[in-house]
Scaffold this motif. Structure first.
Motif, PDB file in Angstrom:
ATOM      1  N   ASN B 148       0.806  -1.225   0.000  1.00 36.01           N
ATOM      2  CA  ASN B 148       0.000   0.000   0.000  1.00 36.01           C
ATOM      3  C   ASN B 148       0.836   1.270   0.000  1.00 36.01           C
ATOM      4  O   ASN B 148       0.400   2.291  -0.522  1.00 36.01           O
ATOM      5  CB  ASN B 148      -0.915   0.019   1.227  1.00 36.01           C
ATOM      6  CG  ASN B 148      -2.133  -0.849   1.022  1.00 36.01           C
ATOM      7  OD1 ASN B 148      -2.351  -1.353  -0.067  1.00 36.01           O
ATOM      8  ND2 ASN B 148      -2.921  -1.017   2.066  1.00 36.01           N
ATOM      9  N   LEU B 151       1.493   1.799  -3.586  1.00 40.51           N
ATOM     10  CA  LEU B 151       0.273   2.157  -4.314  1.00 40.51           C
ATOM     11  C   LEU B 151      -0.165   3.578  -3.967  1.00 40.51           C
ATOM     12  O   LEU B 151      -0.542   4.361  -4.835  1.00 40.51           O
ATOM     13  CB  LEU B 151      -0.849   1.169  -3.973  1.00 40.51           C
ATOM     14  CG  LEU B 151      -0.599  -0.290  -4.369  1.00 40.51           C
ATOM     15  CD1 LEU B 151      -1.839  -1.129  -4.085  1.00 40.51           C
ATOM     16  CD2 LEU B 151      -0.202  -0.405  -5.828  1.00 40.51           C
ATOM     17  N   ALA B 152      -0.109   3.907  -2.675  1.00 38.73           N
ATOM     18  CA  ALA B 152      -0.543   5.242  -2.249  1.00 38.73           C
ATOM     19  C   ALA B 152       0.303   6.303  -2.937  1.00 38.73           C
ATOM     20  O   ALA B 152      -0.218   7.320  -3.409  1.00 38.73           O
ATOM     21  CB  ALA B 152      -0.422   5.373  -0.733  1.00 38.73           C
ATOM     22  N   GLN B 154       1.904   5.992  -5.760  1.00 33.46           N
ATOM     23  CA  GLN B 154       1.584   6.034  -7.188  1.00 33.46           C
ATOM     24  C   GLN B 154       0.348   6.877  -7.438  1.00 33.46           C
ATOM     25  O   GLN B 154       0.291   7.637  -8.384  1.00 33.46           O
ATOM     26  CB  GLN B 154       1.355   4.620  -7.717  1.00 33.46           C
ATOM     27  CG  GLN B 154       2.649   3.865  -7.964  1.00 33.46           C
ATOM     28  CD  GLN B 154       2.396   2.449  -8.442  1.00 33.46           C
ATOM     29  OE1 GLN B 154       1.260   1.965  -8.418  1.00 33.46           O
ATOM     30  NE2 GLN B 154       3.448   1.785  -8.874  1.00 33.46           N
ATOM     31  N   SER B 155      -0.644   6.740  -6.552  1.00 31.75           N
ATOM     32  CA  SER B 155      -1.866   7.509  -6.783  1.00 31.75           C
ATOM     33  C   SER B 155      -1.665   8.981  -6.438  1.00 31.75           C
ATOM     34  O   SER B 155      -2.484   9.814  -6.763  1.00 31.75           O
ATOM     35  CB  SER B 155      -3.048   6.911  -6.018  1.00 31.75           C
ATOM     36  OG  SER B 155      -2.906   7.180  -4.653  1.00 31.75           O
ATOM     37  N   LEU B 156      -0.561   9.295  -5.756  1.00 28.37           N
ATOM     38  CA  LEU B 156      -0.221  10.706  -5.567  1.00 28.37           C
ATOM     39  C   LEU B 156       0.612  11.207  -6.743  1.00 28.37           C
ATOM     40  O   LEU B 156       1.081  12.336  -6.751  1.00 28.37           O
ATOM     41  CB  LEU B 156       0.563  10.909  -4.272  1.00 28.37           C
ATOM     42  CG  LEU B 156      -0.194  10.713  -2.947  1.00 28.37           C
ATOM     43  CD1 LEU B 156       0.755  10.819  -1.776  1.00 28.37           C
ATOM     44  CD2 LEU B 156      -1.317  11.720  -2.800  1.00 28.37           C
ATOM     45  N   GLY B 157       0.837  10.328  -7.722  1.00 30.84           N
ATOM     46  CA  GLY B 157       1.531  10.748  -8.933  1.00 30.84           C
ATOM     47  C   GLY B 157       3.023  10.505  -8.923  1.00 30.84           C
ATOM     48  O   GLY B 157       3.749  11.067  -9.742  1.00 30.84           O
TER      49      GLY B 157
ATOM     50  N   ARG C  78      -2.613  11.071 -10.516  1.00 34.92           N
ATOM     51  CA  ARG C  78      -2.894  12.089  -9.509  1.00 34.92           C
ATOM     52  C   ARG C  78      -4.363  12.492  -9.482  1.00 34.92           C
ATOM     53  O   ARG C  78      -4.814  13.139  -8.547  1.00 34.92           O
ATOM     54  CB  ARG C  78      -2.125  13.376  -9.775  1.00 34.92           C
ATOM     55  CG  ARG C  78      -0.703  13.276 -10.129  1.00 34.92           C
ATOM     56  CD  ARG C  78      -0.096  14.619  -9.875  1.00 34.92           C
ATOM     57  NE  ARG C  78      -0.566  15.140  -8.605  1.00 34.92           N
ATOM     58  CZ  ARG C  78      -0.662  16.420  -8.304  1.00 34.92           C
ATOM     59  NH1 ARG C  78      -0.314  17.320  -9.175  1.00 34.92           N
ATOM     60  NH2 ARG C  78      -1.097  16.797  -7.119  1.00 34.92           N
ATOM     61  N   ARG C  80      -6.819  10.557  -9.341  1.00 38.19           N
ATOM     62  CA  ARG C  80      -7.596   9.651  -8.479  1.00 38.19           C
ATOM     63  C   ARG C  80      -6.813   9.334  -7.207  1.00 38.19           C
ATOM     64  O   ARG C  80      -5.882   8.533  -7.216  1.00 38.19           O
ATOM     65  CB  ARG C  80      -7.899   8.342  -9.226  1.00 38.19           C
ATOM     66  CG  ARG C  80      -9.045   8.432 -10.219  1.00 38.19           C
ATOM     67  CD  ARG C  80      -8.868   7.428 -11.329  1.00 38.19           C
ATOM     68  NE  ARG C  80      -7.749   7.785 -12.183  1.00 38.19           N
ATOM     69  CZ  ARG C  80      -6.832   6.919 -12.585  1.00 38.19           C
ATOM     70  NH1 ARG C  80      -6.904   5.651 -12.242  1.00 38.19           N
ATOM     71  NH2 ARG C  80      -5.832   7.319 -13.342  1.00 38.19           N
ATOM     72  N   GLY C  81      -7.163   9.978  -6.109  1.00 43.04           N
ATOM     73  CA  GLY C  81      -6.484   9.727  -4.838  1.00 43.04           C
ATOM     74  C   GLY C  81      -7.084   8.510  -4.154  1.00 43.04           C
ATOM     75  O   GLY C  81      -8.264   8.219  -4.323  1.00 43.04           O
ATOM     76  N   VAL C  82      -6.268   7.796  -3.385  1.00 43.57           N
ATOM     77  CA  VAL C  82      -6.745   6.580  -2.721  1.00 43.57           C
ATOM     78  C   VAL C  82      -6.451   6.633  -1.222  1.00 43.57           C
ATOM     79  O   VAL C  82      -5.348   7.003  -0.813  1.00 43.57           O
ATOM     80  CB  VAL C  82      -6.073   5.320  -3.313  1.00 43.57           C
ATOM     81  CG1 VAL C  82      -6.622   4.065  -2.668  1.00 43.57           C
ATOM     82  CG2 VAL C  82      -6.262   5.265  -4.822  1.00 43.57           C
ATOM     83  N   PHE C  84      -6.472   3.984   1.880  1.00 42.39           N
ATOM     84  CA  PHE C  84      -6.566   2.537   2.092  1.00 42.39           C
ATOM     85  C   PHE C  84      -7.108   2.200   3.476  1.00 42.39           C
ATOM     86  O   PHE C  84      -7.041   3.002   4.398  1.00 42.39           O
ATOM     87  CB  PHE C  84      -5.183   1.907   1.961  1.00 42.39           C
ATOM     88  CG  PHE C  84      -4.618   2.003   0.591  1.00 42.39           C
ATOM     89  CD1 PHE C  84      -4.904   1.039  -0.355  1.00 42.39           C
ATOM     90  CD2 PHE C  84      -3.802   3.062   0.245  1.00 42.39           C
ATOM     91  CE1 PHE C  84      -4.372   1.123  -1.620  1.00 42.39           C
ATOM     92  CE2 PHE C  84      -3.269   3.147  -1.029  1.00 42.39           C
ATOM     93  CZ  PHE C  84      -3.554   2.187  -1.962  1.00 42.39           C
ATOM     94  N   ARG C 149      -3.805  13.655   3.554  1.00 44.14           N
ATOM     95  CA  ARG C 149      -2.786  13.555   2.500  1.00 44.14           C
ATOM     96  C   ARG C 149      -3.448  13.474   1.126  1.00 44.14           C
ATOM     97  O   ARG C 149      -3.021  14.126   0.173  1.00 44.14           O
ATOM     98  CB  ARG C 149      -1.929  12.302   2.730  1.00 44.14           C
ATOM     99  CG  ARG C 149      -0.945  12.053   1.603  1.00 44.14           C
ATOM    100  CD  ARG C 149      -0.042  10.880   1.877  1.00 44.14           C
ATOM    101  NE  ARG C 149      -0.755   9.608   1.815  1.00 44.14           N
ATOM    102  CZ  ARG C 149      -0.164   8.423   1.930  1.00 44.14           C
ATOM    103  NH1 ARG C 149       1.141   8.361   2.155  1.00 44.14           N
ATOM    104  NH2 ARG C 149      -0.855   7.314   1.859  1.00 44.14           N
ATOM    105  N   THR C 150      -4.527  12.677   1.064  1.00 48.61           N
ATOM    106  CA  THR C 150      -5.204  12.533  -0.214  1.00 48.61           C
ATOM    107  C   THR C 150      -5.859  13.841  -0.643  1.00 48.61           C
ATOM    108  O   THR C 150      -5.767  14.257  -1.788  1.00 48.61           O
ATOM    109  CB  THR C 150      -6.243  11.405  -0.120  1.00 48.61           C
ATOM    110  OG1 THR C 150      -5.558  10.224   0.293  1.00 48.61           O
ATOM    111  CG2 THR C 150      -6.918  11.163  -1.432  1.00 48.61           C
TER     112      THR C 150
END
Ligand SMILES: Nc1ncnc2c1ncn2[C@@H]1O[C@H](COP(=O)(O)OP(=O)(O)O)[C@@H](O)[C@H]1O
Ligand SMILES: [Mg+2]
Lengths: 261, 254, 258
Positions: B148, B151-152, B154-157, C78, C80-82, C84, C149-150
């Motif tokens: 995670n 992954l986290a 990556q989703s922040l770019g 960027r 789509r923020g996730v 978890f 953060r997201t």
């Protein structure tokens, strides 16, 4: 998908295959003198030669016997001393500086001194192995014993267990993962100390096998000897240490501190 | 308070030296087996004032330092590459385990055939000894990082380099420290053993050479120097990293 | 169709494992409109996380297409923020540096970063903890940091996978209200996964209910918005219409018990 599974199965064979290929190609192009750089075929032939002769069996037995003797002494003394120190803080506090120091010089560093005590031979190797194993097992046992949660001990004490009983049923299993880690890394150091000791301080053993290869300029014997050393170390890890760890640590749901070494 | 704590560390050694002296005198051990503490002190003074100890120690420290730098340069990136890819990890793990079982010192005779009785031989052996545990533990460290985290990011770019810098490097650090410590433990011993056989300077050469002339006093000075230097290196290298990073991040569980 | 923020059609996923294929979801179709808060409830193992990971771009679906703003999803991004379920904030960064991480990656200036971080620290009640490391925080606070953060990275869509599941019940109520307020204040499109029926309804504009594994979407219910500032638990529990919806969803979910 089945292809995937086959690839996955075969993956571990890839690095040795690449190594053998690179080695063969290098050998075919450069044609180095076999006394310095043997060919793959040469090493395989040497394996055969060694396996058929009676030297190899005797050397393996000599090395394993020394390892067994030295490690057994180291594990028994290290665990007992570690338990005593772990249960009595003043003793642990007194011994810790000494153990840190002697751990730093354990193994081969002792060779020049103790070769005068024991002479060349098995006693020397056994001492060096004991010395490599003892301090690590001791340190890990102390740590393990001290880290067993007190509540667990109180728990069985309130059930009426004696101090001895609580050590046997709580402290020992609780400290076991750490002791096993100590044994594993102790054996790693002991195995190294053994080979080094046999290079100069013995007349038999795998270290001597390699050393004789150097003396007669037989690089093939050195390579074959090293591969045998690796195979024995791996076999011990696979079929001895890992099963012991599985049986004890995993069955009791304890977490092994570290499987990385 | 400070004084008391220092005394607590010294006291065991004082007791040990007293015991050693008592055995030496009481059992009438010959000087070719064991010498008395004052003789070791004299040898120490001699070796220090003639600059011999410094010279031999400097040679050992130089070689272990160079070997450590090179091993780090090779081992950590390789460990990342292998750890980040499960196929690479699957392929290389048994291979590395196998070579970890062949101590560097076992290759020493071959290295001597190839490189002669030189520092290169020692360096190659020590690097081999250090690299394997560093690669292995870096790999294990990377594989233990929760997916995670990656992954986290990556989703922040984040790109690859960013993930290596912000996730792999700090995340694998505890394991890299373990690997380095283990590697230094093996590597330092491989260095001493190699110096004994190569005989081109270094503390291993010092104590092994002293054996030839039955100079037990010199051997013991050398052993003490080896122990102290190893402890200093271990403390200088590992403990600052642990206290500066791992303890602060709460990653120092055991 | 062109205005759908997210459009999932004919999605189905099968994991290829060493032991053979594992069907993680049934065939799923859904759309999410801009600014909408959609929650998805379903029994555990029905494939919720798999669907979310596909929308996030972490996995390529075995079948079907997922469009974001009409364009197929190529990978994580960027936009789509996730957030978890398991904590994914980095233990080696302070609260401030974790929250600012997305902006740091995007190359924002320090001043801009500080401003955004300060606003979110305030919104998420993290004042005073800016320079602490995650291990010094409670579980609820860590999850606040993850949410902040997201949001700080300012994505258009936020995907949340059971973000409050590991938080104690009392803290969860607070976090849910905070999230509702945050969404009302920022107007993000949110896709939120949970296995708690109350949570799903409390947060949602629309609730989707999944069947057991391999999961498909068996029902969807709209939840009317009551005020512009986000819901709170007191008025929510007192609202008879909400109670009706809860009963319906509960009924649907109970039929899927394993
Ligand atoms: N990486 C994976 N490999 C194989 N099977 C997986 C993987 N991830 C999830 N699964 C399986 O897919 C199914 C759905 O998982 P998941 O999407 O995590 O469910 P949920 O989030 O609804 O609990 C489960 O049966 C799970 O075991
Ligand atoms: Mg899930």
């Amino acid at each position: 998908m089945t292809v995937n599974r086959i690839v996955w199965r075969l993956l571990p064979a890839a690095p040795p295959a690449v190594l053998l290929l690179a080695w063969s190609i290098y050998w075919a192009i450069e044609q180095p003198p076999p006394s310095v750089m043997p060919s793959v075929v040469g090493v395989i032939a040497t394996f055969g030669e060694l396996a058929l002769g009676d030297r190899l069996g005797a050397d393996i037995l000599a090395s394993l016997g020394r390892l067994l003797g030295g490690a057994a002494c180291g594990i028994v003394t290290g665990t007992i001393a570690g338990f005593v120190a772990g249960l009595h803080r003043p003793i642990a506090a007194f011994l810790t500086p000494l153990v840190v120091f002697f751990n730093a010089i354990s193994g081969i560093v002792w060779l020049p001194l103790v070769i005068g005590w024991f002479g060349v031979g098995s006693a020397l190797a056994i001492f060096l192995i004991w010395n490599s194993v003892f301090f690590i097992v001791f340190q890990n046992t102390v740590l393990g014993v001290q880290l067993v949660p007190e509540v667990l001990e109180y728990g069985v004490r309130t059930l009426g267990a004696s101090r001895w009983e609580s050590i046997r049923s709580v402290t020992l299993p609780g400290a076991l993962p750490y002791i096993l880690t100590g044994i594993r890394s102790g054996l790693g150091f002991g195995w190294r100390a053994l080979i080094a000791a046999e290079l100069v301080g013995a007349t038999t053993g795998l270290g001597q096998l390699i050393f004789s290869g150097a003396e007669y300029h037989r690089a093939d014997i050195i390579v074959a000897g090293c591969l045998i050393i690796g195979a024995i170390a791996m076999a011990m890890d696979r079929w001895l240490l890992l099963p012991i760890e599985r049986r004890t640590v995993q069955r009791w749901g304890l977490i092994a501190p570290d499987r990385s070494r | 308070m400070r004084l008391l704590r220092e005394l607590r560390i010294l006291l065991p050694f004082i007791v040990l030296i007293a015991l050693w002296w008592a055995i030496k005198v009481g059992a009438q051990v010959s000087d070719t087996m064991l010498v008395a503490p004052p003789a070791v002190w004299d040898a120490f003074v001699h070796l220090v004032t003639h600059g011999i100890l410094a010279e031999y120690a400097a040679s050992s420290l130089y070689l272990i330092g160079v070997a450590a730098l090179i091993s780090f340069g090779i081992g950590v990136p390789l460990g990342f590459a292998v750890g980040a890819n499960r196929y690479a990890a699957r392929a290389l793990e048994p291979f590395l385990r196998f070579f970890q079982g062949i101590s560097g010192i076992a290759w020493l005779p071959l290295a001597i055939l190839w490189f002669g009785f030189t520092h290169t031989t020692t360096l190659v052996i020590v690097i081999y000894t250090l690299v394997v545990p560093i690669v292995f533990n870096t790999m294990v460290g990377v594989r233990a990082i929760p997916e995670n985290y990656v992954l986290a990011l990556q989703s922040l770019g984040a790109g690859r380099l960013r993930i290596v810098r912000d996730v792999y490097l700090p995340g694998a650090l505890p394991s890299i420290v373990v690997g380095t410590r283990l590697g230094m433990g093996y590597g330092w011993r491989a260095l001493i053993a190699s110096e004994m056989l190569v005989r081109q300077g270094g503390l291993g050469d010092l104590i092994f050479g002293a054996r030839t002339f039955n100079q037990i006093d010199r051997i013991m000075v050398g052993m003490i120097a080896i122990g102290c230097l190893y402890i200093v290196v271990d403390r200088l290298l590992v403990q600052p990293v642990e206290s500066m990073t791992l303890a602060r991040w709460g990653l120092l569980r055991q | 169709m062109a205005t759908d923020k997210i459009a999932v059609s004919g999605f189905r996923h099968v994991f290829q494992t060493e032991a053979g294929p594992v069907q993680a979801t049934g065939t799923i179709d859904l759309t999410i409109q801009p600014g909408e808060f959609v929650t998805l409830v379903g029994p555990s193992g029905c494939g919720k996380t798999t669907l979310l990971k596909a929308i996030a771009g972490f996995i390529q679906p075995s079948e079907g297409t997922i469009l974001c703003d009409g364009k197929p999803i190529k990978g994580p991004g960027r936009d789509r923020g996730v957030v978890f379920q398991e904590l994914a904030i980095l233990p080696w960064r302070t609260v401030r540096r974790n929250i600012g991480h997305g902006l740091e990656i995007a190359g924002a200036s320090k001043a801009e970063r500080d401003k955004t971080v300060a606003r979110l620290i305030d919104l998420m009640s993290l004042t005073g903890f800016e320079d602490r490391y995650p291990h010094e925080l409670s579980g609820g606070m860590k999850q606040r940091v993850a949410v902040a953060r997201t949001w700080a990275a300012d994505p258009e869509i936020i995907l949340m996978d059971e973000p409050f599941a590991a938080v104690d019940a009392m803290t969860r109520l607070t976090l849910q209200e905070e999230l509702a307020r945050l969404c009302a204040a920022t107007g993000k499109t949110v896709f939120f996964i949970t296995h708690s029926v109350e949570e799903a309804i409390f947060l949602a504009d629309r609730v989707l209910v999944m069947t057991r594994r391999p999961g498909t979407i068996k029902a969807e219910l709209a939840v009317p918005r009551r005020n512009a500032g986000g819901r709170d638990w007191d008025s929510f529990t007192a609202d008879p219409e909400m109670r009706d919806i809860a009963e319906k969803v509960m009924h649907l979910v109970h039929a899927e018990r394993v």
